[in-house]
Design a protein around this motif. Structure first.
Motif, PDB file in Angstrom:
ATOM      1  N   LEU A  76       0.847  -1.188   0.000  1.00 44.32           N
ATOM      2  CA  LEU A  76       0.000   0.000   0.000  1.00 44.32           C
ATOM      3  C   LEU A  76       0.887   1.244   0.000  1.00 44.32           C
ATOM      4  CD1 LEU A  76      -2.778  -0.909   2.591  1.00 44.32           C
ATOM      5  CD2 LEU A  76      -2.938  -0.878   0.116  1.00 44.32           C
ATOM      6  N   THR A  77       0.897   1.933  -1.097  1.00 46.79           N
ATOM      7  CA  THR A  77       1.696   3.150  -1.183  1.00 46.79           C
ATOM      8  C   THR A  77       1.011   4.257  -0.392  1.00 46.79           C
ATOM      9  OG1 THR A  77       0.555   3.883  -3.154  1.00 46.79           O
ATOM     10  CG2 THR A  77       2.519   2.520  -3.474  1.00 46.79           C
ATOM     11  N   ASP A  78       1.734   5.339  -0.179  1.00 49.05           N
ATOM     12  CA  ASP A  78       1.170   6.465   0.569  1.00 49.05           C
ATOM     13  C   ASP A  78      -0.065   7.033  -0.121  1.00 49.05           C
ATOM     14  OD1 ASP A  78       3.120   6.207   2.498  1.00 49.05           O
ATOM     15  OD2 ASP A  78       4.438   7.711   1.598  1.00 49.05           O
ATOM     16  N   ASP A  79      -0.047   7.100  -1.463  1.00 44.88           N
ATOM     17  CA  ASP A  79      -1.203   7.622  -2.196  1.00 44.88           C
ATOM     18  C   ASP A  79      -2.434   6.745  -1.973  1.00 44.88           C
ATOM     19  OD1 ASP A  79       0.361   9.636  -3.177  1.00 44.88           O
ATOM     20  OD2 ASP A  79       0.705   8.679  -5.120  1.00 44.88           O
ATOM     21  N   ARG A  85      -8.096   6.380   3.340  1.00 45.48           N
ATOM     22  CA  ARG A  85      -8.528   7.172   4.496  1.00 45.48           C
ATOM     23  C   ARG A  85      -9.684   8.106   4.117  1.00 45.48           C
ATOM     24  NH1 ARG A  85      -2.826   7.236   5.914  1.00 45.48           N
ATOM     25  NH2 ARG A  85      -2.595   6.008   7.804  1.00 45.48           N
ATOM     26  N   GLU A  86      -9.561   8.727   2.944  1.00 45.19           N
ATOM     27  CA  GLU A  86     -10.632   9.625   2.482  1.00 45.19           C
ATOM     28  C   GLU A  86     -11.947   8.859   2.313  1.00 45.19           C
ATOM     29  OE1 GLU A  86      -9.537  11.634  -1.115  1.00 45.19           O
ATOM     30  OE2 GLU A  86      -7.680  12.403  -0.228  1.00 45.19           O
TER      31      GLU A  86
END
Length: 114
Positions: A76-79, A85-86
Motif C-alpha cells: 500500500l503506497t502512501d497515495d 482514508r478519504e
C-alpha cells in the motif's frame, strides 16, 4: 611451527569463495561469485588472498550480506493509503466480517479490470 607457516595456514573458520560460500550462492536472491569477487576487489567485503583463493571470515560475509538487504516494499503506497482514508472517513465502522467481504470484493473488481 614457524610464524610464516602459522600465518599462511587458513583457519577452519574461514570461508572461501569456492567452498562453502557456494552453499549460500544456491539460495534464492544470493549474490553470484562474480559479485563477491567484485566486492572483495572494491573493499566492500573483507577477505584475505591465500595463494589463489580468497578467505573470508564468516562474520564478515554475514555482515556484508546484511548490508545488501533492501527493505521489503509495502504493497500500500502512501497515495493509496491517503485515498483509503478519504473513502473510509464517511463510512460507518467496519466489522471484521464486513472488512473481509470488502477485501474480497475489491480483489474481484481488480481481477475484472486487469
Amino acid at each position: 611451527m614457524s610464524a610464516a607457516t602459522a600465518q599462511s595456514t587458513p583457519t577452519s573458520a574461514s570461508l572461501t569463495v569456492d567452498h562453502p560460500i557456494t552453499h549460500y550462492l544456491s539460495l534464492p536472491g544470493s549474490p553470484c561469485k562474480e559479485l563477491i569477487y567484485r566486492a572483495l576487489r572494491a573493499g566492500e567485503l573483507v577477505g584475505v588472498m591465500v595463494g589463489h583463493t580468497w578467505r573470508i571470515a564468516p562474520d564478515d560475509f554475514a555482515d556484508w550480506m546484511d548490508s545488501r538487504r533492501v527493505p521489503s516494499r509495502d504493497p500500500l503506497t502512501d497515495d493509496l493509503r491517503a485515498w483509503a482514508r478519504e473513502q473510509a472517513a464517511g463510512l460507518p465502522p467496519l466489522t471484521p466480517a464486513t472488512a473481509r467481504a470488502l477485501g474480497a470484493a475489491l480483489l474481484e473488481v481488480q481481477r475484472d479490470v486487469a
